[in-house]
Design a protein around this motif. Structure first.
Motif, PDB file in Angstrom:
ATOM      1  N   CYS A   1       0.818  -1.028  -0.166  1.00  0.00           N
ATOM      2  CA  CYS A   1      -0.103   0.105  -0.099  1.00  0.00           C
ATOM      3  C   CYS A   1       0.723   1.137   0.087  1.00  0.00           C
ATOM      4  O   CYS A   1       1.521   1.333   0.895  1.00  0.00           O
ATOM      5  CB  CYS A   1      -0.766  -0.034   1.272  1.00  0.00           C
ATOM      6  SG  CYS A   1      -2.123   1.145   1.313  1.00  0.00           S
ATOM      7  N   TYR A   2       0.587   2.043  -0.848  1.00  0.00           N
ATOM      8  CA  TYR A   2       1.477   3.315  -1.043  1.00  0.00           C
ATOM      9  C   TYR A   2       1.054   4.263   0.310  1.00  0.00           C
ATOM     10  O   TYR A   2      -0.204   4.495   0.222  1.00  0.00           O
ATOM     11  CB  TYR A   2       1.135   4.239  -2.425  1.00  0.00           C
ATOM     12  CG  TYR A   2       1.700   3.498  -3.599  1.00  0.00           C
ATOM     13  CD1 TYR A   2       2.944   4.000  -3.893  1.00  0.00           C
ATOM     14  CD2 TYR A   2       0.903   2.730  -4.314  1.00  0.00           C
ATOM     15  CE1 TYR A   2       3.546   3.177  -5.138  1.00  0.00           C
ATOM     16  CE2 TYR A   2       1.456   2.103  -5.542  1.00  0.00           C
ATOM     17  CZ  TYR A   2       2.800   2.486  -5.892  1.00  0.00           C
ATOM     18  OH  TYR A   2       3.443   1.895  -7.041  1.00  0.00           O
ATOM     19  N   SER A   3       1.940   4.871   0.840  1.00  0.00           N
ATOM     20  CA  SER A   3       1.403   5.957   2.074  1.00  0.00           C
ATOM     21  C   SER A   3       1.693   7.195   1.188  1.00  0.00           C
ATOM     22  O   SER A   3       2.639   7.538   0.538  1.00  0.00           O
ATOM     23  CB  SER A   3       2.583   5.837   3.077  1.00  0.00           C
ATOM     24  OG  SER A   3       2.584   7.051   3.759  1.00  0.00           O
ATOM     25  N   PRO A   4       0.500   7.765   1.328  1.00  0.00           N
ATOM     26  CA  PRO A   4       0.464   9.190   0.483  1.00  0.00           C
ATOM     27  C   PRO A   4       1.573  10.239   0.987  1.00  0.00           C
ATOM     28  O   PRO A   4       1.628  11.317   0.560  1.00  0.00           O
ATOM     29  CB  PRO A   4      -0.968   9.758   0.678  1.00  0.00           C
ATOM     30  CG  PRO A   4      -1.393   9.105   2.053  1.00  0.00           C
ATOM     31  CD  PRO A   4      -0.615   7.525   1.987  1.00  0.00           C
ATOM     32  N   ILE A   5       1.918  10.081   2.330  1.00  0.00           N
ATOM     33  CA  ILE A   5       3.137  10.708   2.622  1.00  0.00           C
ATOM     34  C   ILE A   5       4.459  10.099   2.586  1.00  0.00           C
ATOM     35  O   ILE A   5       5.448  10.714   1.793  1.00  0.00           O
ATOM     36  CB  ILE A   5       2.905  10.842   4.593  1.00  0.00           C
ATOM     37  CG1 ILE A   5       1.555  11.697   4.432  1.00  0.00           C
ATOM     38  CG2 ILE A   5       4.123  11.718   4.929  1.00  0.00           C
ATOM     39  CD1 ILE A   5       1.129  11.711   5.749  1.00  0.00           C
ATOM     40  N   GLN A   6       4.811   8.985   2.766  1.00  0.00           N
ATOM     41  CA  GLN A   6       6.135   8.524   2.809  1.00  0.00           C
ATOM     42  C   GLN A   6       6.498   8.348   1.194  1.00  0.00           C
ATOM     43  O   GLN A   6       7.748   8.597   1.065  1.00  0.00           O
ATOM     44  CB  GLN A   6       6.204   7.139   3.462  1.00  0.00           C
ATOM     45  CG  GLN A   6       6.148   7.176   4.899  1.00  0.00           C
ATOM     46  CD  GLN A   6       7.149   8.393   5.694  1.00  0.00           C
ATOM     47  OE1 GLN A   6       8.154   8.273   5.260  1.00  0.00           O
ATOM     48  NE2 GLN A   6       6.662   8.906   6.526  1.00  0.00           N
ATOM     49  N   PHE A   7       5.724   8.026   0.497  1.00  0.00           N
ATOM     50  CA  PHE A   7       5.985   7.996  -0.886  1.00  0.00           C
ATOM     51  C   PHE A   7       6.675   9.191  -1.514  1.00  0.00           C
ATOM     52  O   PHE A   7       7.402   9.121  -2.355  1.00  0.00           O
ATOM     53  CB  PHE A   7       4.611   7.393  -1.804  1.00  0.00           C
ATOM     54  CG  PHE A   7       4.876   7.272  -3.021  1.00  0.00           C
ATOM     55  CD1 PHE A   7       5.442   6.079  -3.490  1.00  0.00           C
ATOM     56  CD2 PHE A   7       4.339   7.753  -4.043  1.00  0.00           C
ATOM     57  CE1 PHE A   7       5.671   5.806  -4.884  1.00  0.00           C
ATOM     58  CE2 PHE A   7       4.455   7.639  -5.364  1.00  0.00           C
ATOM     59  CZ  PHE A   7       5.099   6.636  -5.886  1.00  0.00           C
ATOM     60  N   GLN A   8       5.933  10.182  -1.164  1.00  0.00           N
ATOM     61  CA  GLN A   8       6.105  11.505  -1.630  1.00  0.00           C
ATOM     62  C   GLN A   8       7.483  12.121  -0.987  1.00  0.00           C
ATOM     63  O   GLN A   8       8.417  12.640  -1.962  1.00  0.00           O
ATOM     64  CB  GLN A   8       4.940  12.505  -1.453  1.00  0.00           C
ATOM     65  CG  GLN A   8       3.734  12.273  -2.198  1.00  0.00           C
ATOM     66  CD  GLN A   8       3.952  11.692  -3.365  1.00  0.00           C
ATOM     67  OE1 GLN A   8       4.207  12.154  -4.371  1.00  0.00           O
ATOM     68  NE2 GLN A   8       2.935  10.607  -3.645  1.00  0.00           N
ATOM     69  N   LYS A   9       7.572  11.997   0.220  1.00  0.00           N
ATOM     70  CA  LYS A   9       8.821  12.314   0.962  1.00  0.00           C
ATOM     71  C   LYS A   9      10.137  11.654   0.009  1.00  0.00           C
ATOM     72  O   LYS A   9      11.112  12.298  -0.027  1.00  0.00           O
ATOM     73  CB  LYS A   9       8.985  11.884   2.150  1.00  0.00           C
ATOM     74  CG  LYS A   9       8.275  12.732   3.031  1.00  0.00           C
ATOM     75  CD  LYS A   9       8.296  12.423   4.544  1.00  0.00           C
ATOM     76  CE  LYS A   9       7.656  13.073   5.555  1.00  0.00           C
ATOM     77  NZ  LYS A   9       7.577  12.696   7.147  1.00  0.00           N
ATOM     78  N   LYS A  10      10.013  10.373  -0.287  1.00  0.00           N
ATOM     79  CA  LYS A  10      11.098   9.668  -0.873  1.00  0.00           C
ATOM     80  C   LYS A  10      11.294   9.979  -2.192  1.00  0.00           C
ATOM     81  O   LYS A  10      12.441  10.112  -2.690  1.00  0.00           O
ATOM     82  CB  LYS A  10      10.602   8.190  -0.874  1.00  0.00           C
ATOM     83  CG  LYS A  10      11.772   7.115  -1.729  1.00  0.00           C
ATOM     84  CD  LYS A  10      11.006   5.894  -1.600  1.00  0.00           C
ATOM     85  CE  LYS A  10      12.142   4.990  -2.651  1.00  0.00           C
ATOM     86  NZ  LYS A  10      11.578   3.684  -2.990  1.00  0.00           N
TER      87      LYS A  10
END
Length: 171
Positions: free
Chosen positions: A63-72
């Motif tokens: 599951c994509y995290s809407p936060i961690q995915f973008q931070k990365k």
């Protein structure tokens, strides 16, 4: 601008469906079909079914995290700064989670949660786990309805049965 990078599409689809909001993939597919300049009916529908784990993709626990995915992928938040001007002055540390910044940081950045920028509509850490449990239950019920989920001896029907290895007697 009418285009979204494929990883952005994945994040949006996961957030709308099995990841967070638990909405039908059809709603997202229809919106992309209407708004994206490069929309392709077959690919769009397939991707939404795949990412919602409604068909073809059984790894619902990814599951994509809407936060961690973008931070990365954009640690400074350049994309957010361009397309969400309300957050343009937020420090990089808080740009993906402005609700976690203290009042002085929000004030300096000109952000008023609930007024100039919305508060989160869900807590991803909570709802993603709840939704994974729903997906697991659905898959378990499907397996049970299909005979317990046992794998057939041969997947193609043309493979010969596997032979047991002969034991060699020691002399």
């Amino acid at each position: 601008e009418g285009w979204i990078h494929h990883l952005g599409r994945h994040a949006v689809a996961c957030f709308l469906t099995r990841g967070d909001l638990w909405q039908s993939w059809v709603e997202g597919a229809d919106h992309f079909e209407a708004e994206l300049l490069d929309a392709d009916y077959a690919l769009n529908s397939f991707n939404w079914m795949w990412l919602s784990a409604s068909g073809f993709f059984y790894q619902y626990f990814r599951c994509y995290s809407p936060i961690q995915f973008q931070k990365k992928n954009d640690p400074n938040g350049n994309y957010i700064r361009k397309w969400v001007p309300e957050l343009a002055e937020m420090p990089a540390k808080h740009i993906y989670e402005p609700w976690k910044a203290n009042v002085s940081i929000l004030k300096t950045a000109g952000v008023k949660l609930g007024k100039t920028y919305p508060r989160p509509i869900v807590d991803h850490a909570v709802v993603s786990k709840e939704n994974m449990s729903k997906m697991k239950l659905a898959y378990d019920l499907h397996k049970k309805s299909q005979g317990g989920g046992k794998k057939p001896a041969s997947t193609s029907g043309t493979e010969p049965p596997k032979k047991k290895a002969k034991k060699v007697k020691k002399q």
